[in-house]
Scaffold this active site. Structure first.
Site, PDB file in Angstrom:
ATOM      1  N   SER A   1       0.849  -1.189   0.000  1.00 13.67           N
ATOM      2  CA  SER A   1       0.000   0.000   0.000  1.00 13.67           C
ATOM      3  C   SER A   1       0.886   1.242   0.000  1.00 13.67           C
ATOM      4  O   SER A   1       2.103   1.143   0.117  1.00 13.67           O
ATOM      5  CB  SER A   1      -0.900   0.009   1.235  1.00 13.67           C
ATOM      6  OG  SER A   1      -0.133   0.347   2.367  1.00 13.67           O
ATOM      7  N   LYS A   2       0.218   2.370  -0.127  1.00  9.35           N
ATOM      8  CA  LYS A   2       0.911   3.668  -0.156  1.00  9.35           C
ATOM      9  C   LYS A   2       1.861   3.837   1.016  1.00  9.35           C
ATOM     10  O   LYS A   2       2.868   4.522   0.924  1.00  9.35           O
ATOM     11  CB  LYS A   2      -0.134   4.780  -0.076  1.00  9.35           C
ATOM     12  CG  LYS A   2      -0.488   5.334  -1.413  1.00  9.35           C
ATOM     13  CD  LYS A   2      -1.200   6.664  -1.217  1.00  9.35           C
ATOM     14  CE  LYS A   2      -2.338   6.746  -2.190  1.00  9.35           C
ATOM     15  NZ  LYS A   2      -3.576   7.239  -1.721  1.00  9.35           N
ATOM     16  N   ARG A   3       1.477   3.221   2.111  1.00 15.12           N
ATOM     17  CA  ARG A   3       2.266   3.283   3.327  1.00 15.12           C
ATOM     18  C   ARG A   3       3.690   2.753   3.055  1.00 15.12           C
ATOM     19  O   ARG A   3       4.663   3.204   3.637  1.00 15.12           O
ATOM     20  CB  ARG A   3       1.537   2.404   4.333  1.00 15.12           C
ATOM     21  CG  ARG A   3       1.994   2.324   5.712  1.00 15.12           C
ATOM     22  CD  ARG A   3       0.852   1.702   6.543  1.00 15.12           C
ATOM     23  NE  ARG A   3       0.464   0.369   6.104  1.00 15.12           N
ATOM     24  CZ  ARG A   3       1.128  -0.741   6.437  1.00 15.12           C
ATOM     25  NH1 ARG A   3       2.194  -0.671   7.188  1.00 15.12           N
ATOM     26  NH2 ARG A   3       0.711  -1.915   6.019  1.00 15.12           N
ATOM     27  N   HIS A   4       3.808   1.736   2.171  1.00 12.21           N
ATOM     28  CA  HIS A   4       5.116   1.137   1.891  1.00 12.21           C
ATOM     29  C   HIS A   4       5.877   1.902   0.821  1.00 12.21           C
ATOM     30  O   HIS A   4       7.063   2.160   0.953  1.00 12.21           O
ATOM     31  CB  HIS A   4       4.955  -0.291   1.376  1.00 12.21           C
ATOM     32  CG  HIS A   4       4.258  -1.201   2.336  1.00 12.21           C
ATOM     33  ND1 HIS A   4       3.010  -1.717   2.088  1.00 12.21           N
ATOM     34  CD2 HIS A   4       4.635  -1.688   3.537  1.00 12.21           C
ATOM     35  CE1 HIS A   4       2.645  -2.493   3.095  1.00 12.21           C
ATOM     36  NE2 HIS A   4       3.606  -2.483   3.988  1.00 12.21           N
TER      37      HIS A   4
END
Ligand code: GLU
Length: 489
Positions: free
Chosen positions: A240-243
């Site tokens: 996800s964007k988090r990564h």
């Protein structure tokens, strides 16, 4: 004939996961001399946009995934879905549902509160004739599929996957606005478009169960299914964007080459055998097979992608690289003044150090303009290690010698610098590092003598003068006491 498709929804940009799915479909089709179809699944009118269709198309083209048919737009196929829904309605396999979103949400909440699993409670299946007539007058209706059988299919990757009917709710096939839902439109289209293999992410398995029931209801033979394992972040949670960035065009804009990006994505779940990592597009097509797709989620390792990009950059000809770099330097007017031949020489020198096209300016702006900043802290480290020192009189000596040079190619310059060092009985590094720092503002970079040849004699002398006149005094007053000590001779 093998026919596969990629069916993105234009409710957002092209996600890395969808890009890999597209790639595997594409490689499978090309390998089997089949067809690759593009279908835009825009049944969610509210959330879909033309802009996102453009982004998706641009992303696929950037990756070189050209489709043989399409794009088909589901929003233009309403009639087809309506006809097919009617057939199921007439056969008594679907029933009208008048529940509003709010009513369902309220009932769902109450069930969940009791810690029970929710599925549609079939309220509308058991309406009295009177209630039905009243709702028919007052409300919009959706159509729900009556789930009466369990679902089971053979996945080419995972083997048999089953789900009991108790775990599948009566799902909506046509929404109250008259538009088909994803599951329904998808089955109708995959059948009508003669799709032989549905290759998509593992997160669609629960949809596949519903779709299998629809195939049975129509009496159609379902296609083969392959559910690809998810792409994971380093913590093994779904990427996800988090990564890291998840939009394909973001990778383009960050300066990844499409060839490297595609190579990297191909290996996220597929292996050509052995431990080869750099594989050309043509070889991928030749070697691709579903048998070599793994069952386990693959971790998206951005460092590996950067390494791979660096490898592809090194393998790209300077002229080709220039074309690829232009979008990244176009907004720097000086690059135009210098001309393409000059940029080509810079490329030749910086190529080895480039991991991203977007780094070109950061690494080599000094070839075009005065150093944007001087990495005084980095230089201080050299000084502390005794690897460099700045003495104005030495720089003066260097400038004098340079002025006398007839030629200014790298060998001549190198000979001249080493000669000065010898005359002064000091290690050449004590001159080389300060010159690099004065000319480029950096402590690392390509070979000093090569870069000086490109900058040219006049520019080198001009920068050394500039350094002595402007930079040294500036740091004398601006930097901390430690550096003052290092620089004051
Ligand atoms: N529109 C769906 C998606 O973007 C397609 C899934 C499928 O391949 O059937 O996830």
């Amino acid at each position: 004939m093998i026919r596969v498709r990629i069916a993105p929804s234009p409710t957002g940009f092209l996600h890395v996961g969808t890009a890999r799915t597209a790639l595997y479909n594409f490689l499978f089709a090309r390998n089997k001399k089949g067809k690759f179809v593009l279908r835009i699944e825009d049944t969610d009118i509210e959330r879909s946009s033309d802009e996102m269709v453009d982004v998706i198309v641009e992303s696929l083209k950037w990756m070189g995934l050209y489709w043989d048919e399409g794009p088909y737009f589901q929003s233009e196929r309403r009639e087809i879905y309506r006809e097919h829904a009617d057939k199921l309605l007439q056969a008594g396999l679907v029933y009208p549902c008048y529940c509003t979103k709010e009513e369902i949400e309220e009932r769902r909440r109450r069930v969940i509160e009791k810690k029970r699993a929710w599925k549609y409670d079939r309220r509308c299946l058991f309406l009295t004739q009177k209630e039905k007539e009243q709702f028919e007058r007052e409300r919009a209706k959706a159509l729900r599929f009556k789930v009466e059988k369990s679902s089971s299919f053979e996945d080419l990757l995972h083997g048999r996957i089953e789900r009991s009917k108790e775990d599948i709710e009566d799902f909506v096939i046509v929404k109250s606005d008259g538009m088909a839902t994803y599951n329904f439109a998808c089955v109708a289209d995959d059948h009508l478009m003669k799709i032989t293999h549905v290759i998509r992410g593992e997160d669609h398995i629960s949809n596949t169960h519903k779709q299998i029931l629809l195939y049975e209801a129509f009496g159609w033979t379902p296609p083969e299914f392959v559910h690809l394992p998810l792409i994971l972040g380093p913590d093994r949670a779904k990427l996800s964007k988090r990564h890291s960035a998840v939009s394909v065009l973001e990778y383009r804009d960050r300066g990844f080459l499409p060839e490297a990006f595609v190579n990297f994505l191909a290996l996220l779940g597929w292996s050509p055998g052995g431990d080869r990592e750099i594989i050309s597009f043509d070889e991928m097509i030749e070697l691709f097979s579903l048998e070599r797709v793994g069952k386990r989620g693959a971790v998206f390792d951005i460092k590996k992608l950067e390494w791979m990009n660096g490898e592809y950059i090194k393998a790209t000809s300077d002229r080709e690289l220039l074309q690829r770099l232009l979008p990244f330097i176009e907004n720097k007017p000086v690059t135009k003044e210098k001309g393409q031949e000059y940029i080509l020489r810079v490329i030749g020198l910086l190529k080895e150090r480039l991991f991203l096209l977007s780094q070109f300016w950061e690494l080599g702006s000094y070839f075009f303009i005065l150093p944007e900043q001087y990495d005084i802290d980095g230089f201080a480290k050299y000084v502390r290690k005794g690897k460099a020192e700045i003495k104005e009189e030495r720089i003066g000596e260097v400038m004098k010698s340079f002025k006398n040079l007839k030629k200014f190619d790298s060998e001549t310059v190198e000979g001249c610098v080493r000669n000065i060092a010898e005359c002064m009985s000091i290690k050449p590094a004590l001159i080389i590092h300060p010159i690099r720092f004065a000319l480029t503002g950096k402590t690392v970079g390509p070979g000093l003598f090569e870069l000086m040849e490109i900058l040219g004699k006049d520019e080198c002398i001009r920068r050394l003068e500039y350094f002595v006149e402007n930079i040294i005094p500036q740091y004398r007053t601006q930097i901390n006491a430690n550096m003052l000590k290092l620089l004051s001779y």
